[in-house]
Design a protein around this motif. Structure first.
Motif, short mmCIF file in Angstrom:
data_model
loop_
_atom_site.label_atom_id
_atom_site.label_comp_id
_atom_site.label_asym_id
_atom_site.label_seq_id
_atom_site.Cartn_x
_atom_site.Cartn_y
_atom_site.Cartn_z
N VAL A 64 135.74 9.86 -123.31
CA VAL A 64 135.77 9.96 -121.86
C VAL A 64 135.39 8.60 -121.28
N GLY A 65 136.29 8.04 -120.48
CA GLY A 65 136.03 6.74 -119.91
C GLY A 65 137.31 6.04 -119.52
N LYS A 66 137.21 4.79 -119.16
CA LYS A 66 138.36 4.03 -118.69
C LYS A 66 139.44 3.93 -119.76
N GLY A 67 140.66 4.30 -119.39
CA GLY A 67 141.79 4.17 -120.30
C GLY A 67 141.96 5.31 -121.27
N MET A 68 141.13 6.36 -121.17
CA MET A 68 141.30 7.51 -122.06
C MET A 68 141.11 8.80 -121.25
N LEU A 69 140.13 9.61 -121.57
CA LEU A 69 139.99 10.92 -120.93
C LEU A 69 139.14 10.84 -119.67
N ASP A 70 139.38 11.82 -118.79
CA ASP A 70 138.54 11.99 -117.60
C ASP A 70 137.51 13.09 -117.80
N ALA A 71 137.77 14.02 -118.70
CA ALA A 71 136.81 15.06 -119.02
C ALA A 71 137.07 15.59 -120.42
N ALA A 72 135.99 16.03 -121.07
CA ALA A 72 136.07 16.68 -122.38
C ALA A 72 135.22 17.94 -122.34
N VAL A 73 135.76 19.02 -122.88
CA VAL A 73 135.09 20.32 -122.87
C VAL A 73 134.64 20.64 -124.29
N ALA A 74 133.38 21.00 -124.45
CA ALA A 74 132.82 21.25 -125.77
C ALA A 74 132.53 22.72 -125.97
N GLY A 75 133.21 23.34 -126.94
CA GLY A 75 132.88 24.69 -127.33
C GLY A 75 131.73 24.70 -128.32
N ALA A 76 131.35 25.88 -128.76
CA ALA A 76 130.39 25.97 -129.86
C ALA A 76 130.99 25.30 -131.09
N VAL A 77 130.19 25.07 -132.12
CA VAL A 77 130.67 24.36 -133.30
C VAL A 77 131.87 25.09 -133.90
N PHE A 78 132.98 24.36 -134.00
CA PHE A 78 134.25 24.84 -134.57
C PHE A 78 134.79 26.06 -133.81
N THR A 79 134.47 26.18 -132.54
CA THR A 79 134.90 27.33 -131.73
C THR A 79 135.46 26.82 -130.41
N SER A 80 136.60 27.34 -130.01
CA SER A 80 137.23 26.89 -128.78
C SER A 80 136.32 27.07 -127.57
N PRO A 81 136.34 26.12 -126.62
CA PRO A 81 135.64 26.34 -125.36
C PRO A 81 136.29 27.48 -124.59
N THR A 82 135.51 28.13 -123.76
CA THR A 82 136.01 29.28 -123.01
C THR A 82 136.83 28.82 -121.80
N PRO A 83 137.73 29.67 -121.31
CA PRO A 83 138.58 29.28 -120.18
C PRO A 83 137.79 28.84 -118.95
N ASP A 84 136.65 29.48 -118.67
CA ASP A 84 135.90 29.09 -117.48
C ASP A 84 135.36 27.67 -117.58
N GLN A 85 134.94 27.26 -118.80
CA GLN A 85 134.46 25.89 -118.98
C GLN A 85 135.60 24.89 -118.76
#
Length: 331
Positions: A64-85
């Motif tokens: 996350v930063g200049k020239g790459m992502l604007d946001a990153a969402v972190a789920g639990a370990v090896f688990t997809s983040p939830t839609p609300d996040q």
């Protein structure tokens, strides 16, 4: 289990807090959510959002930063983040030019990111998505329909991020991301497992003289197990599988990523990289840029992956463009 943690149930939240207070010039944690956003938003720019289960650090918050992502969402370990996040991440970074979701091809990730996109679109936010699927090891599995998205995802962040930073439209940024996805392939292997904190035991068992070829970044089975080989033998096997795709030819220019899975010393990664360079040189394939290090890990798994990306003139320029993030700095 030996880990430098406090509570297995709070590792993600504590990690993100630590990252936010350690790298405030780059990232801010979105209050109430496991989302890292770019500290300085660029108005009117297409926003890039990615993420997935934790345990792959520096993916994805480190980008996350200049020239790459604007946001990153972190789920639990090896688990997809939830839609609300994911939905909150989209809302936090949209400045009117639309949002591109970069999703690794795992069933839970695809489903949850798509649900979040529908929620955001209901709010009037324009959302597009791409799905990375660079892993040539396995076609369809209990985790995916189609190929898995692994370390090549980082090159999608880099190149699509550069395109967005230059002021391209959402359609143009998506087309560029899809061009990367179409021209990159990866293959990995492992010699030692990792331990998910909440599980407290290794995710799989390998004998002392065994390695697994095609192992996934969550410990998913690969193509086969065999006696451990030399670094040259491992590099040859991984690159041969990638070249068998038939999209890389003499005279092509490529980017190369030799990615560690968390516990592999740089010494070993550089030995692998040296052989990868020799193989490609023999094939007449020209290496424009090589990245060696931990880009998409699997906690403390020992092993590595190799990614090749065929470059055209645009992808080459975007790959070499500046980036400034906690885990990826390029001038």
């Amino acid at each position: 289990m030996k880990k430098i943690i406090n509570d297995p149930e709070s590792v993600v939240e504590e990690m993100l807090h630590g990252m936010a207070v350690s790298q405030p010039q780059y990232v801010t944690k979105l209050e109430g959510f496991n989302v890292m956003v770019r500290t300085t938003q660029k108005k009117g720019k297409v926003a890039l959002v990615s993420g997935g289960g934790s345990g792959h650090e520096p993916s994805h918050g480190g980008y996350v930063g200049k020239g790459m992502l604007d946001a990153a969402v972190a789920g639990a370990v090896f688990t997809s983040p939830t839609p609300d996040q994911i939905y909150e991440a989209i809302k936090a970074v949209d400045t009117g030019a639309g949002v591109l979701l970069i999703i690794k091809n795992y069933t839970g990730d695809v489903m949850n990111f798509e649900m979040a996109a529908e929620m955001a679109e209901a709010d009037g936010i324009t959302v597009e998505k791409v799905v990375t699927q660079d892993d040539v090891a396995v076609e369809n599995s209990t985790w995916t329909t189609g190929r898995r998205g692994i370390a090549g995802t980082v090159l999608v962040h880099k190149i699509a991020g550069a395109k967005a930073e230059m002021g391209a439209s959402l359609t143009e940024v998506k087309q560029t991301a899809e061009n990367v996805i179409a021209n990159e392939r990866s293959m990995g292997m492992a010699i030692l497992p990792c331990t998910v904190p909440a599980a407290g035991k290794p995710s799989f068992i390998l004998a002392d003289d065994e390695m697994e070829i095609g192992m996934g970044i969550h410990g998913e089975p690969g193509t086969h197990r065999e006696k451990i080989q030399t670094a040259d033998g491992i590099a040859q096997q991984l690159v041969d599988k990638i070249l068998a795709e038939g999209i890389y030819h003499s005279g092509d220019e490529v980017a190369v990523m030799v990615n560690g899975l968390g516990a592999t010393p740089l010494m070993e990664l550089y030995i692998v990289s040296g052989k990868v360079q020799a193989i490609l040189q023999e094939k007449g394939i020209q290496m424009v840029k090589t990245y060696v290090g931990n880009y998409m890990t699997s906690l403390e798994m020992a092993g590595c992956s190799v990614t090749l990306l065929k470059l055209d003139a645009e992808l080459k320029n975007l790959l070499l463009a500046p980036a400034d993030t906690p885990a990826f700095v390029q001038y």
